[in-house]
Design a protein around this motif. Structure first.
Motif, PDB file in Angstrom:
ATOM      1  N   SER A  62       2.966  -4.671   7.699  1.00  0.00           N
ATOM      2  CA  SER A  62       2.896  -5.927   8.445  1.00  0.00           C
ATOM      3  C   SER A  62       2.739  -5.689   9.943  1.00  0.00           C
ATOM      4  O   SER A  62       1.939  -6.352  10.619  1.00  0.00           O
ATOM      5  N   GLY A  63       3.505  -4.744  10.465  1.00  0.00           N
ATOM      6  CA  GLY A  63       3.426  -4.442  11.884  1.00  0.00           C
ATOM      7  C   GLY A  63       2.067  -3.896  12.281  1.00  0.00           C
ATOM      8  O   GLY A  63       1.529  -4.237  13.346  1.00  0.00           O
ATOM      9  N   ARG A  64       1.495  -3.050  11.427  1.00  0.00           N
ATOM     10  CA  ARG A  64       0.177  -2.483  11.734  1.00  0.00           C
ATOM     11  C   ARG A  64      -0.892  -3.576  11.755  1.00  0.00           C
ATOM     12  O   ARG A  64      -1.727  -3.626  12.660  1.00  0.00           O
ATOM     13  N   LEU A  65      -0.870  -4.457  10.754  1.00  0.00           N
ATOM     14  CA  LEU A  65      -1.857  -5.538  10.709  1.00  0.00           C
ATOM     15  C   LEU A  65      -1.662  -6.506  11.868  1.00  0.00           C
ATOM     16  O   LEU A  65      -2.633  -7.002  12.454  1.00  0.00           O
ATOM     17  N   ARG A  66      -0.429  -6.757  12.193  1.00  0.00           N
ATOM     18  CA  ARG A  66      -0.121  -7.649  13.325  1.00  0.00           C
ATOM     19  C   ARG A  66      -0.673  -7.081  14.625  1.00  0.00           C
ATOM     20  O   ARG A  66      -1.304  -7.790  15.411  1.00  0.00           O
ATOM     21  N   PHE A 102      -0.876   1.325  -1.205  1.00  0.00           N
ATOM     22  CA  PHE A 102      -1.798   2.456  -1.330  1.00  0.00           C
ATOM     23  C   PHE A 102      -1.109   3.748  -0.902  1.00  0.00           C
ATOM     24  O   PHE A 102      -0.334   3.765   0.054  1.00  0.00           O
ATOM     25  N   SER A 103      -1.404   4.802  -1.622  1.00  0.00           N
ATOM     26  CA  SER A 103      -0.888   6.128  -1.265  1.00  0.00           C
ATOM     27  C   SER A 103      -1.982   6.903  -0.533  1.00  0.00           C
ATOM     28  O   SER A 103      -2.952   6.313  -0.056  1.00  0.00           O
ATOM     29  N   GLY A 104      -1.838   8.188  -0.436  1.00  0.00           N
ATOM     30  CA  GLY A 104      -2.830   9.005   0.249  1.00  0.00           C
ATOM     31  C   GLY A 104      -2.521   9.150   1.719  1.00  0.00           C
ATOM     32  O   GLY A 104      -1.422   8.812   2.187  1.00  0.00           O
ATOM     33  N   GLU A 105      -3.508   9.622   2.471  1.00  0.00           N
ATOM     34  CA  GLU A 105      -3.298   9.888   3.896  1.00  0.00           C
ATOM     35  C   GLU A 105      -4.309   9.178   4.784  1.00  0.00           C
ATOM     36  O   GLU A 105      -4.382   9.443   5.982  1.00  0.00           O
ATOM     37  N   GLY A 106      -5.102   8.275   4.210  1.00  0.00           N
ATOM     38  CA  GLY A 106      -6.108   7.581   4.992  1.00  0.00           C
ATOM     39  C   GLY A 106      -5.582   6.337   5.672  1.00  0.00           C
ATOM     40  O   GLY A 106      -4.371   6.083   5.725  1.00  0.00           O
ATOM     41  N   GLY A 110       0.040   3.131   2.839  1.00  0.00           N
ATOM     42  CA  GLY A 110       1.187   2.293   3.157  1.00  0.00           C
ATOM     43  C   GLY A 110       0.915   0.807   3.172  1.00  0.00           C
ATOM     44  O   GLY A 110       1.861   0.007   3.176  1.00  0.00           O
ATOM     45  N   HIS A 111      -0.349   0.409   3.181  1.00  0.00           N
ATOM     46  CA  HIS A 111      -0.653  -1.024   3.168  1.00  0.00           C
ATOM     47  C   HIS A 111      -0.431  -1.606   1.779  1.00  0.00           C
ATOM     48  O   HIS A 111      -0.771  -0.989   0.770  1.00  0.00           O
ATOM     49  N   ALA A 112       0.117  -2.810   1.721  1.00  0.00           N
ATOM     50  CA  ALA A 112       0.298  -3.510   0.459  1.00  0.00           C
ATOM     51  C   ALA A 112      -0.946  -4.345   0.170  1.00  0.00           C
ATOM     52  O   ALA A 112      -1.506  -4.973   1.073  1.00  0.00           O
TER      53      ALA A 112
END
Length: 341
Positions: A62-66, A102-106, A110-112
């Motif tokens: 949420s913080g990243r998208l915000r 999402f998993s991984g390193e891209g 972490g995004h839902a």
């Protein structure tokens, strides 16, 4: 103290859910897992349910998208929608999908999924409420989800002893994610901007409700912020609905560490001294001093209802069926005589 059995609750639910006639209009306020617990219970006993959700989250996806897109934080809204999904295969599948991270390193790590879906519809429709209604329709949600404000908010807390070397010094801690885990004793919280506009649909829902449920949830970072939106607080004070304050099962590390049940009521009253409650709901095994809780509830204008609402496995989480039974009993014992409408 009586309880409603799971079987009798299911029978009542079958009588209520086919249509809206005779059902109470319920509005639940909060955020995070506390609001999700309440919604998962409430959707079992009414089909006329609205969630009003805090929009001050600044952590994680949420913080990243915000930060990147200058949008409302979608995470707590997503959790509320997932909680309103039904128990059938469709509902549970979509609940898992929107909660999937999402998993991984891209860049997607972490995004839902639900966060991205909600933000995409906000950009497509340009309307927070219409987009959330559309997501709810897709999920088959048993209720409506609304943000408490249409602007992203920053939560600030005044904390005593945030620096252990200066236990009496007051410091300002910024950001919901930081406040939720802060060291020291939170004295008060405020929002920036300090006069945010409420979503009109949220105000209308509160004014038209039969019951308003506040809590459980992170007290300073999810529950009290609703009381800091002036139009929403005014609606909560003026509504003819009956009001329930639903307490947490345990203090939270950080913001309410060491709090007694009655202390939760005291800090809430300090932030909204004109707001009264008809009923304070607490788990019967988490109140060591019942008399003090009753005295604190009386100062808010209400009575205490003690019920077994915790998960039987001992985990500090609410059991949906038990919490639904407690709400059902409160609505019937403290509600209007005869039809709701």
């Amino acid at each position: 103290m009586s309880t409603v059995t799971g079987r009798s609750l299911r029978l009542r639910r079958r009588k209520l859910l086919p249509g809206l006639k005779g059902q109470p209009k319920v509005v639940a306020l909060g955020g995070g897992m506390g609001l999700s617990a309440s919604l998962t219970a409430l959707r079992r006993i009414t089909g006329d349910l609205t969630a009003v959700v805090t929009v001050a989250d600044d952590g994680g996806s949420s913080g990243r998208l915000r930060d990147e897109l200058d949008v409302l934080p979608p995470g707590d809204l997503r959790k509320a929608l997932a909680a309103l999904c039904g128990d059938d295969e469709w509902g549970q599948t979509w609940s898992r999908v929107v909660q999937h991270r999402f998993s991984g390193e891209g860049d997607l790590q972490g995004h839902a999924v639900g966060n991205l879906l909600i933000v995409a519809l906000w950009e497509q429709l340009g309307d927070h409420v219409a987009a959330l209604d559309l997501v709810g329709k897709l999920l088959g949600a048993h209720g409506r989800v609304l943000p408490m404000s249409a602007v992203p908010l920053e939560l600030q807390a005044e904390v005593r002893g945030h620096d252990p070397a200066r236990p009496e010094e007051l410091a300002v801690v910024r950001g919901q994610a930081t406040v939720a885990l802060t060291r020291g004793e939170v004295q008060e919280v405020r929002l920036v901007p300090d006069d945010p506009p409420a979503v009109p649909e949220a105000v209308a829902a509160v004014l038209d409700a039969d019951w308003v449920v506040v809590g459980p949830g992170s007290w300073f970072s999810s529950v009290i912020p609703h009381l800091l939106v002036p139009e929403l607080l005014q609606a909560l004070v003026e509504t003819k609905a009956r009001r329930v304050l639903s307490l947490n099962l345990a203090p939270q590390p950080g913001e309410t560490e060491g709090f007694s049940p009655q202390r939760h009521l005291e800090v809430l009253a300090r932030h909204a001294p004109k707001l009264a409650f008809d009923v304070v709901l607490a788990d019967q095994d988490t109140v060591p001093d019942q008399e003090s809780l009753r005295e604190a509830a009386e100062l808010l204008g209400g009575t205490v209802e003690l019920a077994a609402v915790a998960a039987p496995d001992g985990a500090p989480r609410h059991d949906p069926e038990l919490l639904a039974a407690a709400y059902d009993r409160i609505f019937r014992m403290h509600g209007r005589i005869g039809p709701w409408r």
